[in-house]
Design a protein around this motif. Structure first.
Motif, PDB file in Angstrom:
ATOM      1  N   VAL A 289     -12.408 -45.231 -27.436  1.00 19.88           N
ATOM      2  CA  VAL A 289     -11.742 -44.583 -28.563  1.00 19.88           C
ATOM      3  C   VAL A 289     -11.873 -43.071 -28.396  1.00 19.88           C
ATOM      4  CG1 VAL A 289     -11.643 -44.300 -31.065  1.00 19.88           C
ATOM      5  CG2 VAL A 289     -12.289 -46.512 -30.093  1.00 19.88           C
ATOM      6  N   LEU A 290     -10.741 -42.406 -28.295  1.00 16.26           N
ATOM      7  CA  LEU A 290     -10.728 -40.942 -28.220  1.00 16.26           C
ATOM      8  C   LEU A 290     -10.083 -40.400 -29.484  1.00 16.26           C
ATOM      9  CD1 LEU A 290     -11.155 -38.323 -26.522  1.00 16.26           C
ATOM     10  CD2 LEU A 290      -8.758 -38.547 -25.855  1.00 16.26           C
ATOM     11  N   GLN A 291     -10.770 -39.505 -30.179  1.00 13.11           N
ATOM     12  CA  GLN A 291     -10.220 -38.859 -31.366  1.00 13.11           C
ATOM     13  C   GLN A 291     -10.242 -37.349 -31.156  1.00 13.11           C
ATOM     14  OE1 GLN A 291     -12.811 -40.981 -34.333  1.00 13.11           O
ATOM     15  NE2 GLN A 291     -10.869 -41.666 -35.175  1.00 13.11           N
ATOM     16  N   MET A 292      -9.059 -36.740 -31.322  1.00 15.47           N
ATOM     17  CA  MET A 292      -8.923 -35.308 -31.102  1.00 15.47           C
ATOM     18  C   MET A 292      -7.979 -34.710 -32.136  1.00 15.47           C
ATOM     19  SD  MET A 292     -10.570 -34.454 -28.261  1.00 15.47           S
ATOM     20  CE  MET A 292      -9.777 -33.066 -27.453  1.00 15.47           C
ATOM     21  N   PRO A 293      -8.270 -33.505 -32.614  1.00 13.32           N
ATOM     22  CA  PRO A 293      -7.277 -32.801 -33.441  1.00 13.32           C
ATOM     23  C   PRO A 293      -6.003 -32.592 -32.632  1.00 13.32           C
ATOM     24  CG  PRO A 293      -9.421 -31.712 -33.524  1.00 13.32           C
ATOM     25  CD  PRO A 293      -9.505 -32.721 -32.444  1.00 13.32           C
ATOM     26  N   MET A 294      -4.846 -32.653 -33.277  1.00  8.48           N
ATOM     27  CA  MET A 294      -3.584 -32.452 -32.557  1.00  8.48           C
ATOM     28  C   MET A 294      -3.569 -31.121 -31.811  1.00  8.48           C
ATOM     29  SD  MET A 294      -0.305 -34.047 -34.507  1.00  8.48           S
ATOM     30  CE  MET A 294      -0.551 -33.292 -36.101  1.00  8.48           C
ATOM     31  N   LEU A 295      -4.269 -30.133 -32.350  1.00  8.74           N
ATOM     32  CA  LEU A 295      -4.383 -28.828 -31.718  1.00  8.74           C
ATOM     33  C   LEU A 295      -4.901 -28.929 -30.289  1.00  8.74           C
ATOM     34  CD1 LEU A 295      -4.614 -25.591 -32.690  1.00  8.74           C
ATOM     35  CD2 LEU A 295      -7.025 -26.105 -32.464  1.00  8.74           C
ATOM     36  N   CYS A 296      -5.725 -29.960 -30.016  1.00 12.11           N
ATOM     37  CA  CYS A 296      -6.442 -30.061 -28.741  1.00 12.11           C
ATOM     38  C   CYS A 296      -5.899 -31.143 -27.817  1.00 12.11           C
ATOM     39  CB  CYS A 296      -7.922 -30.355 -28.991  1.00 12.11           C
ATOM     40  SG  CYS A 296      -8.709 -29.296 -30.199  1.00 12.11           S
TER      41      CYS A 296
ATOM     42  N   ARG B 248      -2.345 -22.398 -30.815  1.00 10.63           N
ATOM     43  CA  ARG B 248      -1.263 -22.558 -31.783  1.00 10.63           C
ATOM     44  C   ARG B 248       0.025 -22.981 -31.090  1.00 10.63           C
ATOM     45  NH1 ARG B 248      -3.211 -23.307 -36.842  1.00 10.63           N
ATOM     46  NH2 ARG B 248      -4.853 -21.792 -37.261  1.00 10.63           N
ATOM     47  N   GLN B 249       0.305 -22.370 -29.936  1.00 10.26           N
ATOM     48  CA  GLN B 249       1.484 -22.749 -29.181  1.00 10.26           C
ATOM     49  C   GLN B 249       1.371 -24.203 -28.715  1.00 10.26           C
ATOM     50  OE1 GLN B 249       1.546 -19.734 -26.112  1.00 10.26           O
ATOM     51  NE2 GLN B 249       2.772 -18.332 -27.338  1.00 10.26           N
ATOM     52  N   ASN B 250       0.184 -24.560 -28.255  1.00 13.70           N
ATOM     53  CA  ASN B 250      -0.039 -25.931 -27.810  1.00 13.70           C
ATOM     54  C   ASN B 250       0.106 -26.904 -28.973  1.00 13.70           C
ATOM     55  OD1 ASN B 250      -1.082 -27.937 -25.761  1.00 13.70           O
ATOM     56  ND2 ASN B 250      -2.664 -28.150 -27.330  1.00 13.70           N
ATOM     57  N   SER B 251      -0.378 -26.519 -30.140  1.00 15.69           N
ATOM     58  CA  SER B 251      -0.344 -27.396 -31.304  1.00 15.69           C
ATOM     59  C   SER B 251       1.088 -27.756 -31.688  1.00 15.69           C
ATOM     60  CB  SER B 251      -1.042 -26.727 -32.488  1.00 15.69           C
ATOM     61  OG  SER B 251      -1.036 -27.558 -33.621  1.00 15.69           O
ATOM     62  N   ILE B 252       1.990 -26.802 -31.614  1.00 20.38           N
ATOM     63  CA  ILE B 252       3.394 -27.051 -31.969  1.00 20.38           C
ATOM     64  C   ILE B 252       4.011 -28.077 -31.025  1.00 20.38           C
ATOM     65  CG2 ILE B 252       5.690 -26.022 -32.085  1.00 20.38           C
ATOM     66  CD1 ILE B 252       4.273 -23.399 -32.945  1.00 20.38           C
ATOM     67  N   SER B 253       3.799 -27.879 -29.722  1.00 18.91           N
ATOM     68  CA  SER B 253       4.375 -28.802 -28.739  1.00 18.91           C
ATOM     69  C   SER B 253       3.724 -30.178 -28.822  1.00 18.91           C
ATOM     70  CB  SER B 253       4.233 -28.242 -27.316  1.00 18.91           C
ATOM     71  OG  SER B 253       2.871 -28.118 -26.955  1.00 18.91           O
ATOM     72  N   ARG B 254       2.418 -30.217 -29.076  1.00 18.01           N
ATOM     73  CA  ARG B 254       1.710 -31.501 -29.181  1.00 18.01           C
ATOM     74  C   ARG B 254       2.153 -32.278 -30.410  1.00 18.01           C
ATOM     75  NH1 ARG B 254       0.850 -33.446 -24.836  1.00 18.01           N
ATOM     76  NH2 ARG B 254       2.589 -32.054 -24.528  1.00 18.01           N
ATOM     77  N   LYS B 255       2.329 -31.579 -31.517  1.00 18.01           N
ATOM     78  CA  LYS B 255       2.761 -32.257 -32.740  1.00 18.01           C
ATOM     79  C   LYS B 255       4.140 -32.876 -32.539  1.00 18.01           C
ATOM     80  CE  LYS B 255       3.265 -31.741 -37.735  1.00 18.01           C
ATOM     81  NZ  LYS B 255       4.427 -32.638 -37.782  1.00 18.01           N
ATOM     82  N   ARG B 256       5.014 -32.145 -31.889  1.00 16.69           N
ATOM     83  CA  ARG B 256       6.356 -32.654 -31.621  1.00 16.69           C
ATOM     84  C   ARG B 256       6.279 -33.899 -30.735  1.00 16.69           C
ATOM     85  NH1 ARG B 256       8.256 -28.497 -29.110  1.00 16.69           N
ATOM     86  NH2 ARG B 256       8.791 -27.389 -31.032  1.00 16.69           N
ATOM     87  N   TYR B 257       5.448 -33.843 -29.711  1.00 15.65           N
ATOM     88  CA  TYR B 257       5.306 -34.967 -28.790  1.00 15.65           C
ATOM     89  C   TYR B 257       4.725 -36.189 -29.497  1.00 15.65           C
ATOM     90  CZ  TYR B 257       4.139 -37.672 -24.634  1.00 15.65           C
ATOM     91  OH  TYR B 257       4.061 -38.661 -23.694  1.00 15.65           O
TER      92      TYR B 257
END
Length: 266
Positions: free
Chosen positions: A58-65, A251-260
């Motif tokens: 089980v891996l849990q990570m904030p979307m930011l990461c 922050r830039q990574n978070s936007i792309s990760r959330k979309r994905y």
């Protein structure tokens, strides 16, 4: 029995329970997102002739990461259910002869124990639960390492986690003491694991002994340790420019990760 059969058995055994918890099957693993925390639940297995060893991670990570590797069905990072079960004195049959064993029965027994552990260790009512639970699980995993193979396995899983990103996530979302405690905890884990590696010989000796994969893992561990040391120094010095540069990147990574992730789950 082939790997497709094992994966399908894992899917069938866990699907009903995890669907109720809001998870979706994503072609090789289950995934869900709640309170800005992405969770991946995957099967890890190793087959050698007729012998198979399995685990659920089980891996849990904030979307930011979240990185591409975290959404890879072959990724081995995450907390071992076997390790968590042992702390609760629960026994999981994880090693078996594929000629003699009903894999569906094994997976169902795994799911029963996983369901018993889920709310205590992996259910996040709010994002505020995350720092406490990640600290507990990291310490738990490290404390249960008993031999070289387990140490090597844990080493490989931990270096797959973006601890710099996790540290920054805590920095911007929680008080400074929560962040400091987490960073020191992870630095101590890295120091312990790197020390265990170095007990086998000096760096030049290890490079001679290690495979290309092991060399890459060792290099990654040192790089991540160095990055965490820089983060700790910035905390001590209250270096605003350092954290501003991290903010732009994540922050830039978070936007792309959330979309994905939204496309993956919805």
């Amino acid at each position: 029995m082939n790997s497709n059969k094992i994966i399908e058995s894992f899917k069938m055994a866990f699907e009903d329970f995890l669907k109720e918890k809001g998870f979706k099957w994503c072609q090789g693993f289950f995934a869900g997102c709640s309170n800005d925390i992405f969770t991946r639940i995957s099967l890890c297995y190793n087959m050698n002739d007729y012998k198979a060893i399995i685990d659920v991670r089980v891996l849990q990570m904030p979307m930011l990461c979240v990185s591409d590797n975290d959404i890879d069905s072959n990724a081995l990072s995450g907390i071992s259910i076997n390790a968590v079960a042992r702390t609760e004195n629960k026994i999981i049959e994880n090693e078996f002869d594929i000629r003699l064993t009903d894999i569906d029965k094994i997976m169902k027994s795994y799911c029963i124990i996983f369901a018993e552990l889920f709310d205590k260790y992996f259910s996040l009512v709010t994002s505020a639960d995350f720092p406490c639970k990640i600290n507990i699980l990291l310490k738990m995993s490290l404390g249960k390492v008993t031999d070289y193979q387990e140490n090597s396995d844990l080493f490989g899983r931990l270096i797959g986690i973006d601890f710099l990103g996790l540290s920054y996530y805590l920095y911007i979302n929680y008080n400074i003491n929560v962040c400091k405690k987490f960073v020191m905890n992870v630095l101590n884990i890295y120091k312990t694991m790197l020390y265990d590696k170095l007990k086998q010989g000096n760096i030049l000796d290890l490079i001679e002994k290690y495979s290309q994969k092991e060399k890459a893992m060792l290099e990654t561990a040192f790089k991540q340790y160095d990055l965490l040391v820089l983060f700790a120094e910035a905390l001590i010095e209250n270096d605003k420019s350092y954290f501003a540069s991290l903010d732009i990147s994540y922050r830039q990574n978070s936007i792309s990760r959330k979309r994905y992730i939204d496309n993956l789950l919805f």
